[in-house]
Design a protein around this motif. Structure first.
Motif, PDB file in Angstrom:
ATOM      1  N   LYS A  47      -1.108  -6.506  -3.150  1.00 23.76           N
ATOM      2  CA  LYS A  47      -1.411  -5.090  -2.933  1.00 23.76           C
ATOM      3  C   LYS A  47      -2.925  -4.854  -2.932  1.00 23.76           C
ATOM      4  N   CYS A  48      -3.635  -5.507  -3.836  1.00 30.32           N
ATOM      5  CA  CYS A  48      -5.102  -5.384  -3.863  1.00 30.32           C
ATOM      6  C   CYS A  48      -5.703  -5.942  -2.577  1.00 30.32           C
ATOM      7  N   LYS A  49      -5.181  -7.067  -2.120  1.00 34.71           N
ATOM      8  CA  LYS A  49      -5.669  -7.670  -0.871  1.00 34.71           C
ATOM      9  C   LYS A  49      -5.474  -6.704   0.293  1.00 34.71           C
ATOM     10  N   LEU A  50      -4.316  -6.077   0.364  1.00 34.18           N
ATOM     11  CA  LEU A  50      -4.045  -5.117   1.440  1.00 34.18           C
ATOM     12  C   LEU A  50      -4.957  -3.893   1.349  1.00 34.18           C
ATOM     13  N   LYS A  51      -5.222  -3.415   0.139  1.00 36.45           N
ATOM     14  CA  LYS A  51      -6.135  -2.278  -0.022  1.00 36.45           C
ATOM     15  C   LYS A  51      -7.542  -2.640   0.437  1.00 36.45           C
ATOM     16  N   ILE A  52      -7.986  -3.831   0.088  1.00 35.91           N
ATOM     17  CA  ILE A  52      -9.318  -4.281   0.494  1.00 35.91           C
ATOM     18  C   ILE A  52      -9.397  -4.336   2.014  1.00 35.91           C
ATOM     19  N   GLU A  53      -8.359  -4.907   2.637  1.00 33.41           N
ATOM     20  CA  GLU A  53      -8.336  -4.970   4.107  1.00 33.41           C
ATOM     21  C   GLU A  53      -8.331  -3.574   4.724  1.00 33.41           C
ATOM     22  N   GLN A  54      -7.605  -2.661   4.104  1.00 32.70           N
ATOM     23  CA  GLN A  54      -7.561  -1.281   4.608  1.00 32.70           C
ATOM     24  C   GLN A  54      -8.941  -0.618   4.505  1.00 32.70           C
ATOM     25  N   PHE A  55      -9.606  -0.810   3.379  1.00 36.42           N
ATOM     26  CA  PHE A  55     -10.955  -0.243   3.223  1.00 36.42           C
ATOM     27  C   PHE A  55     -11.913  -0.825   4.260  1.00 36.42           C
ATOM     28  N   LYS A  56     -11.800  -2.126   4.509  1.00 42.40           N
ATOM     29  CA  LYS A  56     -12.673  -2.765   5.507  1.00 42.40           C
ATOM     30  C   LYS A  56     -12.402  -2.238   6.907  1.00 42.40           C
ATOM     31  N   ARG A  57     -11.134  -2.025   7.248  1.00 40.61           N
ATOM     32  CA  ARG A  57     -10.794  -1.460   8.567  1.00 40.61           C
ATOM     33  C   ARG A  57     -11.321  -0.042   8.700  1.00 40.61           C
TER      34      ARG A  57
END
Length: 171
Positions: A158-168
Motif C-alpha cells: 500500500k505504501c509503494k502504491l501511494k508513493i507511485e501515486q504521488f509521483k504520477r
C-alpha cells in the motif's frame, strides 16, 4: 472511554481518530492497541500520526516545535507519534508537498519491510518445524505467522502504491 484496535495502516488509524473526534471523543493516549478517549466537543480535534526518522531523536525539541505551531503531541509509541490540533485553528496536514509525502511513506514502507522480513523468516522456521514434527499446534502458529506476514506485506504494498501515486500526480 477505552477502546482496543490494532492498526497497521496509518491512514486508516488517522481516519478512525478523526471519526471518534467527530463523535465527541478526544484521543488521550495509546498503549499496545488500547486507545483512551475523553469527552470533547464533536469535531474539536484533527489528528495526524507521524513516524520519526529514528528512535534516538530529540523528543523534547520535536514536542517544543509542535507546540510552537499549535500542535499537541498526544503520545508516542516507539517511533510513532500521535498529534492533535484544534479544528478551529485551521487545517492540519503534517506533509503538504509531494516530496515530503513520498519521504514519509518511504519511511513507513522501510519500517514495515524490516518486520516483514523477520516474519517471513519466522514463518519459514515454523513451517519447517511443523513439517518435521507434524504437530497441529505448530500448524496453527504457522498459519498465524503467515497471516501476520500477509498483513505486513499489504502495508508495504500500500505504501509503494501511494508513493507511485504521488509521483504520477507530481508530473
Amino acid at each position: 472511554m477505552l477502546k482496543f484496535r490494532l492498526y497497521y495502516d496509518k491512514d486508516a488509524e488517522e481516519d478512525w481518530l478523526k471519526k471518534m473526534s467527530l463523535n465527541g471523543w478526544a484521543f488521550k493516549k495509546f498503549f499496545l492497541g488500547f486507545y483512551t478517549f475523553e469527552p470533547c466537543e464533536p469535531g474539536e480535534y484533527n489528528y495526524q500520526i507521524d513516524l520519526l526518522d529514528n528512535w534516538n531523536g530529540d523528543k523534547d525539541n520535536y514536542s517544543s516545535f509542535m507546540e510552537d505551531v499549535g500542535v499537541e503531541v498526544v503520545g508516542q509509541w516507539w517511533r510513532w507519534v500521535y498529534l492533535k490540533k484544534k479544528t478551529a485553528d485551521g487545517p492540519f496536514e503534517m506533509y503538504t508537498d509531494v516530496e515530503s509525502k513520498i519521504a514519509q511513506y518511504n519511511r513507513i514502507r522501510n519500517f514495515f519491510k524490516v518486520f516483514f522480513a523477520i516474519e517471513i523468516i519466522c514463518f519459514l522456521m515454523e513451517l519447517v518445524a511443523t513439517i518435521n514434527t507434524g504437530h497441529y499446534i505448530g500448524g496453527i502458529f504457522t498459519v498465524l505467522i503467515g497471516l501476520i506476514s500477509l498483513a505486513l506485506l499489504r502495508i508495504v504494498w500500500k505504501c509503494k502504491l501511494k508513493i507511485e501515486q504521488f509521483k504520477r500526480n507530481e508530473k
